[in-house]
Write an enzyme that holds these catalytic residues in place. Sequence first.
Site, short mmCIF file in Angstrom:
data_model
loop_
_atom_site.label_atom_id
_atom_site.label_comp_id
_atom_site.label_asym_id
_atom_site.label_seq_id
_atom_site.Cartn_x
_atom_site.Cartn_y
_atom_site.Cartn_z
N THR A 116 -12.79 -5.24 -2.57
CA THR A 116 -12.99 -6.09 -3.66
C THR A 116 -11.85 -6.80 -4.34
O THR A 116 -12.00 -7.61 -5.34
CB THR A 116 -13.87 -5.52 -4.54
OG1 THR A 116 -13.17 -4.15 -4.95
CG2 THR A 116 -15.37 -4.88 -4.14
N ALA A 117 -10.50 -6.67 -4.09
CA ALA A 117 -9.61 -7.09 -4.77
C ALA A 117 -8.93 -8.38 -4.25
O ALA A 117 -9.61 -9.36 -3.81
CB ALA A 117 -8.46 -5.96 -5.00
N TYR A 118 -7.69 -8.58 -3.86
CA TYR A 118 -7.03 -9.46 -2.97
C TYR A 118 -7.72 -9.98 -1.71
O TYR A 118 -8.06 -11.04 -1.42
CB TYR A 118 -5.53 -9.27 -2.52
CG TYR A 118 -4.61 -10.16 -2.30
CD1 TYR A 118 -5.00 -11.57 -2.33
CD2 TYR A 118 -3.07 -9.83 -2.35
CE1 TYR A 118 -3.86 -12.68 -2.28
CE2 TYR A 118 -2.41 -10.82 -1.84
CZ TYR A 118 -2.71 -12.20 -2.07
OH TYR A 118 -1.76 -13.38 -1.76
N ASN A 138 -4.90 0.02 -2.88
CA ASN A 138 -5.81 -1.44 -2.47
C ASN A 138 -5.49 -2.07 -1.26
O ASN A 138 -6.45 -2.20 -0.47
CB ASN A 138 -5.68 -2.39 -3.53
CG ASN A 138 -6.80 -2.44 -4.84
OD1 ASN A 138 -7.51 -1.79 -5.04
ND2 ASN A 138 -6.12 -3.04 -5.78
N GLU A 139 -4.33 -2.37 -1.22
CA GLU A 139 -3.70 -2.91 0.07
C GLU A 139 -2.29 -2.84 0.24
O GLU A 139 -1.60 -2.71 -0.75
CB GLU A 139 -4.27 -4.46 0.00
CG GLU A 139 -3.54 -5.50 -0.94
CD GLU A 139 -3.88 -5.30 -2.43
OE1 GLU A 139 -3.00 -5.11 -3.22
OE2 GLU A 139 -4.87 -5.75 -2.50
N ASP A 178 0.56 -17.54 6.10
CA ASP A 178 1.24 -16.97 4.73
C ASP A 178 1.45 -15.64 4.92
O ASP A 178 2.33 -15.06 3.99
CB ASP A 178 0.29 -17.30 3.52
CG ASP A 178 0.69 -18.84 3.08
OD1 ASP A 178 1.29 -19.66 3.93
OD2 ASP A 178 -0.06 -19.14 2.07
N SER A 238 -10.75 -12.30 -2.26
CA SER A 238 -10.21 -13.57 -2.55
C SER A 238 -9.80 -14.22 -1.37
O SER A 238 -10.00 -15.61 -1.35
CB SER A 238 -8.97 -13.34 -3.68
OG SER A 238 -9.33 -12.83 -4.63
N ARG A 298 -1.22 1.46 -11.28
CA ARG A 298 0.38 1.81 -11.68
C ARG A 298 0.75 3.20 -11.99
O ARG A 298 1.63 3.78 -11.70
CB ARG A 298 1.03 0.85 -12.87
CG ARG A 298 1.50 -0.71 -12.47
CD ARG A 298 2.41 -1.16 -13.74
NE ARG A 298 1.35 -1.49 -14.81
CZ ARG A 298 0.39 -2.69 -14.91
NH1 ARG A 298 0.55 -3.38 -13.85
NH2 ARG A 298 -0.12 -2.97 -15.89
N ASP A 328 -7.47 -2.27 -14.39
CA ASP A 328 -7.11 -2.15 -12.91
C ASP A 328 -5.71 -1.79 -12.57
O ASP A 328 -5.24 -0.99 -12.02
CB ASP A 328 -7.73 -3.10 -11.72
CG ASP A 328 -9.37 -2.78 -11.81
OD1 ASP A 328 -9.88 -1.72 -11.94
OD2 ASP A 328 -10.04 -3.70 -11.97
P1 NAD Z 1 -3.49 -7.49 -11.73
O1 NAD Z 1 -3.51 -6.14 -12.51
O2 NAD Z 1 -3.43 -8.54 -13.01
O3 NAD Z 1 -5.02 -7.66 -10.87
C1 NAD Z 1 -5.49 -8.74 -10.61
C2 NAD Z 1 -7.03 -8.79 -10.75
O4 NAD Z 1 -7.48 -7.92 -9.63
C3 NAD Z 1 -7.49 -8.26 -11.88
O5 NAD Z 1 -8.58 -8.86 -12.27
C4 NAD Z 1 -8.06 -6.69 -11.46
O6 NAD Z 1 -9.19 -6.41 -12.18
C5 NAD Z 1 -8.35 -7.09 -10.16
N1 NAD Z 1 -8.59 -5.81 -8.94
C6 NAD Z 1 -7.55 -4.79 -9.04
N2 NAD Z 1 -7.92 -3.85 -8.21
C7 NAD Z 1 -9.09 -4.25 -7.90
C8 NAD Z 1 -10.31 -3.52 -6.99
N3 NAD Z 1 -10.16 -2.63 -6.33
N4 NAD Z 1 -11.51 -4.39 -6.92
C9 NAD Z 1 -11.56 -5.24 -7.61
N5 NAD Z 1 -10.77 -6.05 -8.30
C10 NAD Z 1 -9.72 -5.56 -8.46
O7 NAD Z 1 -2.54 -7.74 -10.69
P2 NAD Z 1 -1.33 -7.10 -10.08
O8 NAD Z 1 -0.89 -5.83 -11.02
O9 NAD Z 1 -0.46 -8.08 -9.77
O10 NAD Z 1 -1.86 -6.37 -8.81
C11 NAD Z 1 -2.95 -5.60 -8.62
C12 NAD Z 1 -4.05 -6.04 -7.57
O11 NAD Z 1 -4.31 -7.33 -7.95
C13 NAD Z 1 -3.60 -5.94 -6.03
O12 NAD Z 1 -3.80 -4.86 -5.52
C14 NAD Z 1 -4.29 -7.13 -5.49
O13 NAD Z 1 -5.45 -6.43 -4.79
C15 NAD Z 1 -4.67 -7.79 -6.75
N6 NAD Z 1 -4.29 -9.06 -6.26
C16 NAD Z 1 -5.23 -10.42 -6.09
C17 NAD Z 1 -4.86 -11.57 -5.95
C18 NAD Z 1 -6.06 -12.62 -5.81
O14 NAD Z 1 -7.28 -12.12 -5.93
N7 NAD Z 1 -5.66 -13.83 -5.29
C19 NAD Z 1 -3.55 -11.95 -5.84
C20 NAD Z 1 -2.45 -10.99 -6.16
C21 NAD Z 1 -3.04 -9.71 -6.58
#
Ligand code: NAD
Length: 272
Positions: free
Chosen positions: A169-171, A129-130, A158, A174, A61, A56
């Site tokens: 479904t990403a950050y 994503n966000e 925060d 969580s 990127r 992802d």
């Molecule tokens: P990364 O590329 O390692 O991604 C982190 C995780 O987020 C991976 O497991 C990836 O598969 C998953 N992910 C990314 N987009 C997703 C989506 N649309 N739906 C479900 N899962 C998804 O980390 P990075 O390069 O720092 O950032 C990429 C994304 O990671 C950010 O856009 C953010 O959403 C996510 N992120 C998640 C957390 C968290 O869950 N606590 C923290 C920071 C960033």
Amino acid sequence: MENGLQGKKIINIIHNDNIRSKETSELLENKLKQYGYIISSEFDYNAELSICIGGDGAFLRAVHKYNFPYMPFVGVNTGHLGFFHEITPENINKFVENYSKGKYNIEDIYLVEAIVCTRTSCIELIGVNEIVIKGIESKVIHLNVSIDDDHLECFSGDGLIISTPSGSTAYNLSAGGSIVYPTLKTLQLTPLCPINSKAYRSLQNSAIIPDGMAIKINPEYRDENTVLIVVDGNQLKYDNVVEIIIKLSDMTLRKLTFHSQNFWSKVRDRFI
Ligand code: NAD
């Protein structure tokens, strides 16, 4: 076009540095060439498709690097989760066959846009994503939040995540936000560790904001005058931000889909 490629079927392949991605890229390139496609050695903005091999993060990127071009993207997953991906390395032959026969759909991925204004200038940021607004060095951040000029809250905590449906479904997930079906044209405002005390009152849960409404954020500075803005994992630091206006972008990212798996089974397989 003056390179003699008029009418030729050009495809971009972008891969990350992982060995599996490189091997998959070679296999895919050979297969596509058998079907008469030309694989551009550099990213070609006239290509009909961009294929991104990796996880992802690599997909996100690539879209940012080439500045959200109009041609559709499709991902081959060699990473862990592959939420954006439609193809696995094992089914690239089937993908090329289906693609060459036009057996695919194009889905619009809604994007989030922020206009960040300091005292002297404004810049535009786009996220898939966000967009996250945080304090620096783990400090509490205080943010006045209005929706279409209606004051909603003075948030303390925060930070705030403003996620797209695809990013839900990403950050966002969580942080306790909800999963949003990707065709719903909405943004989700999700708090990160909101403080609730006699000193501060912040909404504890997410709010869903419809298309056409703007989220206006005015930082309230106490000790610090710097905010962090994180776009799809890419962190930017700004001093003296006066206002951030966030809404759904008019632009979309076009993604190839094959309807091999519906959204809810994808959620089940990836998260449960
Ligand atoms: P990364 O590329 O390692 O991604 C982190 C995780 O987020 C991976 O497991 C990836 O598969 C998953 N992910 C990314 N987009 C997703 C989506 N649309 N739906 C479900 N899962 C998804 O980390 P990075 O390069 O720092 O950032 C990429 C994304 O990671 C950010 O856009 C953010 O959403 C996510 N992120 C998640 C957390 C968290 O869950 N606590 C923290 C920071 C960033």
